[in-house]
Design a protein around this motif. Structure first.
Motif, PDB file in Angstrom:
ATOM      1  N   ALA A  47     -19.159  17.767   8.849  1.00 42.51           N
ATOM      2  CA  ALA A  47     -18.174  17.761   8.127  1.00 42.51           C
ATOM      3  C   ALA A  47     -18.310  18.988   6.996  1.00 42.51           C
ATOM      4  N   LYS A  48     -19.538  19.027   6.368  1.00 39.00           N
ATOM      5  CA  LYS A  48     -19.905  19.693   5.335  1.00 39.00           C
ATOM      6  C   LYS A  48     -19.964  21.274   5.773  1.00 39.00           C
ATOM      7  N   ARG A  49     -20.317  21.439   6.953  1.00 35.96           N
ATOM      8  CA  ARG A  49     -20.499  22.744   7.520  1.00 35.96           C
ATOM      9  C   ARG A  49     -19.264  23.391   8.156  1.00 35.96           C
ATOM     10  N   GLY A  50     -18.189  22.300   8.163  1.00 33.14           N
ATOM     11  CA  GLY A  50     -16.906  22.769   8.522  1.00 33.14           C
ATOM     12  C   GLY A  50     -16.752  22.656  10.062  1.00 33.14           C
ATOM     13  N   GLU A  51     -17.264  22.079  10.662  1.00 36.78           N
ATOM     14  CA  GLU A  51     -17.422  21.708  12.060  1.00 36.78           C
ATOM     15  C   GLU A  51     -16.194  20.612  12.437  1.00 36.78           C
ATOM     16  N   LEU A  52     -15.858  19.551  11.555  1.00 36.77           N
ATOM     17  CA  LEU A  52     -15.003  18.820  11.929  1.00 36.77           C
ATOM     18  C   LEU A  52     -13.475  18.813  11.084  1.00 36.77           C
ATOM     19  N   ARG A  53     -12.919  19.982  11.203  1.00 36.42           N
ATOM     20  CA  ARG A  53     -11.873  20.348  10.714  1.00 36.42           C
ATOM     21  C   ARG A  53     -10.640  19.566  11.370  1.00 36.42           C
ATOM     22  N   THR A  54      -9.586  19.395  10.835  1.00 39.22           N
ATOM     23  CA  THR A  54      -8.468  18.572  11.255  1.00 39.22           C
ATOM     24  C   THR A  54      -7.279  19.547  11.006  1.00 39.22           C
ATOM     25  N   SER A  55      -6.637  19.657  11.927  1.00 35.00           N
ATOM     26  CA  SER A  55      -5.326  20.660  12.013  1.00 35.00           C
ATOM     27  C   SER A  55      -4.515  20.150  10.925  1.00 35.00           C
ATOM     28  N   LEU A  56      -3.458  21.025  10.588  1.00 31.17           N
ATOM     29  CA  LEU A  56      -2.480  20.638   9.709  1.00 31.17           C
ATOM     30  C   LEU A  56      -1.359  19.646  10.610  1.00 31.17           C
ATOM     31  N   THR A  57      -1.059  19.720  11.717  1.00 33.09           N
ATOM     32  CA  THR A  57      -0.304  19.126  12.599  1.00 33.09           C
ATOM     33  C   THR A  57      -0.684  17.741  12.733  1.00 33.09           C
ATOM     34  N   SER A  58      -2.129  17.630  12.806  1.00 36.39           N
ATOM     35  CA  SER A  58      -2.789  16.330  12.813  1.00 36.39           C
ATOM     36  C   SER A  58      -2.459  15.468  11.511  1.00 36.39           C
ATOM     37  N   LYS A  59      -2.631  16.251  10.397  1.00 36.43           N
ATOM     38  CA  LYS A  59      -2.583  15.694   9.165  1.00 36.43           C
ATOM     39  C   LYS A  59      -1.032  15.114   8.963  1.00 36.43           C
ATOM     40  N   LEU A  60      -0.039  16.024   9.608  1.00 34.48           N
ATOM     41  CA  LEU A  60       1.316  15.593   9.158  1.00 34.48           C
ATOM     42  C   LEU A  60       1.632  14.459  10.208  1.00 34.48           C
ATOM     43  N   VAL A  61       1.186  14.307  11.545  1.00 35.10           N
ATOM     44  CA  VAL A  61       1.403  13.029  12.106  1.00 35.10           C
ATOM     45  C   VAL A  61       1.006  11.877  11.771  1.00 35.10           C
ATOM     46  N   VAL A  62      -0.391  11.808  10.824  1.00 40.44           N
ATOM     47  CA  VAL A  62      -0.746  10.768  10.486  1.00 40.44           C
ATOM     48  C   VAL A  62       0.205  10.328   9.066  1.00 40.44           C
ATOM     49  N   LEU A  63       0.268  11.405   8.457  1.00 39.59           N
ATOM     50  CA  LEU A  63       1.347  11.063   7.137  1.00 39.59           C
ATOM     51  C   LEU A  63       2.591  10.589   7.539  1.00 39.59           C
ATOM     52  N   ALA A  64       3.165  11.087   8.661  1.00 37.26           N
ATOM     53  CA  ALA A  64       4.696  10.642   9.154  1.00 37.26           C
ATOM     54  C   ALA A  64       4.319   8.985   9.679  1.00 37.26           C
ATOM     55  N   GLY A  65       3.196   8.812  10.070  1.00 41.11           N
ATOM     56  CA  GLY A  65       2.894   7.304  10.652  1.00 41.11           C
ATOM     57  C   GLY A  65       2.812   6.398   9.343  1.00 41.11           C
ATOM     58  N   MET A  66       2.078   6.816   8.407  1.00 42.17           N
ATOM     59  CA  MET A  66       1.937   6.024   7.206  1.00 42.17           C
ATOM     60  C   MET A  66       3.257   5.913   6.464  1.00 42.17           C
ATOM     61  N   VAL A  67       4.077   6.920   6.340  1.00 43.46           N
ATOM     62  CA  VAL A  67       5.395   6.713   5.794  1.00 43.46           C
ATOM     63  C   VAL A  67       6.190   5.870   6.463  1.00 43.46           C
ATOM     64  N   LEU A  68       6.106   5.884   7.872  1.00 45.87           N
ATOM     65  CA  LEU A  68       6.932   4.702   8.792  1.00 45.87           C
ATOM     66  C   LEU A  68       6.515   3.513   8.385  1.00 45.87           C
ATOM     67  N   VAL A  69       5.086   3.145   8.504  1.00 47.86           N
ATOM     68  CA  VAL A  69       4.580   1.940   8.177  1.00 47.86           C
ATOM     69  C   VAL A  69       4.898   1.332   6.758  1.00 47.86           C
ATOM     70  N   VAL A  70       4.814   2.073   5.941  1.00 50.85           N
ATOM     71  CA  VAL A  70       5.131   1.705   4.514  1.00 50.85           C
ATOM     72  C   VAL A  70       6.573   1.401   4.147  1.00 50.85           C
ATOM     73  N   ALA A  71       7.533   2.373   5.101  1.00 46.10           N
ATOM     74  CA  ALA A  71       8.920   2.208   5.061  1.00 46.10           C
ATOM     75  C   ALA A  71       9.229   0.777   5.649  1.00 46.10           C
ATOM     76  N   GLY A  72       8.731   0.568   6.879  1.00 42.51           N
ATOM     77  CA  GLY A  72       8.947  -0.769   7.439  1.00 42.51           C
ATOM     78  C   GLY A  72       8.488  -1.996   6.640  1.00 42.51           C
ATOM     79  N   VAL A  73       7.334  -1.997   6.006  1.00 40.13           N
ATOM     80  CA  VAL A  73       6.800  -2.985   5.263  1.00 40.13           C
ATOM     81  C   VAL A  73       7.835  -3.267   4.109  1.00 40.13           C
ATOM     82  N   TYR A  74       8.261  -2.249   3.491  1.00 38.40           N
ATOM     83  CA  TYR A  74       9.024  -2.198   2.588  1.00 38.40           C
ATOM     84  C   TYR A  74      10.483  -3.033   2.883  1.00 38.40           C
TER      85      TYR A  74
END
Length: 81
Positions: A47-74
């Motif tokens: 990770a420090k060498r930059g070999e485990l980079r996460t794409s922006l799409t992946s980050k957005l999908v996880v963010l959308a999933g978290m928002v949906l879970v939080v909204a559902g719990v709320y």
């Protein structure tokens, strides 16, 4: 857990929790990660060498999933379960 929750009580907040968890599971299944046989020190070095980079799409999908879970719990809390 999210699928069971939506199957037992198919309310809108429970379906939102299910969809959020499914999005995060999809991301976990189809986003490449570190090999299983590595020690934690080796994963950190990769990770420090930059070999485990996460794409922006992946980050957005996880963010959308978290928002949906939080909204559902709320929504469940506001509905009084």
């Amino acid at each position: 857990m999210g699928i069971n929750l939506a199957a037992v009580a198919p309310t809108r907040p429970n379906v939102m929790v299910m969809l959020g968890m499914l999005l995060m599971c999809w991301n976990l299944a189809f986003t490449p990660g570190a090999p299983i046989g590595l020690r934690l020190v080796e994963v950190y070095a990769m990770a420090k060498r930059g070999e485990l980079r996460t794409s922006l799409t992946s980050k957005l999908v996880v963010l959308a999933g978290m928002v949906l879970v939080v909204a559902g719990v709320y929504g469940n809390i506001m509905a009084g379960f």
